[in-house]
Write a protein that holds these residues in place. Sequence first.
Motif, PDB file in Angstrom:
ATOM      1  N   ALA A  42      -0.453  -2.594   9.306  1.00  0.00           N
ATOM      2  CA  ALA A  42       0.468  -2.969   8.230  1.00  0.00           C
ATOM      3  C   ALA A  42      -0.286  -3.316   6.953  1.00  0.00           C
ATOM      4  N   ILE A  43      -1.395  -4.069   7.105  1.00  0.00           N
ATOM      5  CA  ILE A  43      -2.188  -4.462   5.933  1.00  0.00           C
ATOM      6  C   ILE A  43      -2.852  -3.248   5.293  1.00  0.00           C
ATOM      7  N   GLY A  45      -1.932  -0.123   5.567  1.00  0.00           N
ATOM      8  CA  GLY A  45      -0.915   0.749   5.005  1.00  0.00           C
ATOM      9  C   GLY A  45      -0.425   0.286   3.650  1.00  0.00           C
ATOM     10  N   LYS A  46      -0.289  -1.015   3.483  1.00  0.00           N
ATOM     11  CA  LYS A  46       0.169  -1.546   2.200  1.00  0.00           C
ATOM     12  C   LYS A  46      -0.861  -1.309   1.110  1.00  0.00           C
ATOM     13  N   HIS A  47      -2.145  -1.466   1.452  1.00  0.00           N
ATOM     14  CA  HIS A  47      -3.203  -1.258   0.454  1.00  0.00           C
ATOM     15  C   HIS A  47      -3.347   0.219   0.108  1.00  0.00           C
ATOM     16  N   LEU A  49      -0.977   2.724   0.613  1.00  0.00           N
ATOM     17  CA  LEU A  49       0.244   3.339   0.094  1.00  0.00           C
ATOM     18  C   LEU A  49       0.814   2.604  -1.104  1.00  0.00           C
ATOM     19  N   GLY A  50       0.380   1.364  -1.282  1.00  0.00           N
ATOM     20  CA  GLY A  50       0.904   0.564  -2.380  1.00  0.00           C
ATOM     21  C   GLY A  50       2.277  -0.011  -2.093  1.00  0.00           C
ATOM     22  N   LYS A  51       2.743   0.121  -0.877  1.00  0.00           N
ATOM     23  CA  LYS A  51       4.031  -0.459  -0.490  1.00  0.00           C
ATOM     24  C   LYS A  51       3.997  -0.772   1.003  1.00  0.00           C
ATOM     25  N   ALA A  52       4.931  -1.582   1.426  1.00  0.00           N
ATOM     26  CA  ALA A  52       4.959  -2.008   2.824  1.00  0.00           C
ATOM     27  C   ALA A  52       5.299  -0.840   3.750  1.00  0.00           C
ATOM     28  N   VAL A  53       4.666  -0.832   4.902  1.00  0.00           N
ATOM     29  CA  VAL A  53       4.982   0.162   5.935  1.00  0.00           C
ATOM     30  C   VAL A  53       6.379  -0.138   6.478  1.00  0.00           C
ATOM     31  N   LEU A  58       6.338   0.175  12.237  1.00  0.00           N
ATOM     32  CA  LEU A  58       5.507  -0.859  12.871  1.00  0.00           C
ATOM     33  C   LEU A  58       5.922  -1.120  14.312  1.00  0.00           C
TER      34      LEU A  58
END
Length: 269
Positions: A42-43, A45-47, A49-53, A58
């Motif tokens: 999750a962490i 992916g956010k960094h 993609l620039g948005k939450a997974v 998940l």
Amino acid sequence: MDIASNNRRESHAPLGTKLINSPVLRAFFAQFAAFALCLLFAIAGKHLLGKAVPFFVLIAFQSITSVGLASLLRVDWWWLVIEFFFPVAVVLALYVQLPPAASLLLFLLLFLVFGTTFRTRVPYYPSQSTLPAAIVELLPDETDIRFLDVGSGFGGLLFDLSNTRPNWQLAGIEISWLPWLFSNLKQRFLRHDNLEFAFGRYESLDFSKFNVVFSYLSPVVMTEIWSKVQNEMVPGTIFLSYEFMVPGVSPAAEILTAENAPMLYVWKI
């Protein structure tokens, strides 16, 4: 027929060995490790993609990863089913928001039926309706049949046999509270005089009191129960196992009770 006995055999394996071999701890470790990997996913992916997974991604990641880790730890197949659906069940429970009393009642019911699985390594396996007829056909209709069902559950097999062969002496032993209580109360209500149920572990019974012992347990315990069968059952008696074979021991007969049904294995002692 008194089926109680003090013939109990305790395991003397070291505590460390028991913990390492515990399927509960291995399953818990797989779920915990999968959760840690899910957080990292999750962490990252956010960094990246620039948005939450997405949340459902998940959950899917958690389920699939826990199954993969549990497979590497060589747990039984039914643990894999639990591993996969556990994250989904947790999310559904949080979403539905059952009243505390309802949640507690559901937990108690599940524990009374499946709680001993963690200790015995034997899940609840209901047998198919074709099994009693196969057993009746296999065994002669004699008055001296003393039949034990190891892990009798809700007693379905024994009640069917009691109706068909009222001259047989039938007994069952069950370690889960709710199935044992249900079968015991049903026996008292229907007054099957040739049938009785005991609560406890099969290790506490003396198999020499029976000339037919039936089990529908788990591949994990087949070597253990076979050792008890060899030590206690007298020559000329019969051991039956539904679906699961004794490792390395060829049965005297294999009976297919119905199409696509498990095999009934027969060993003559």
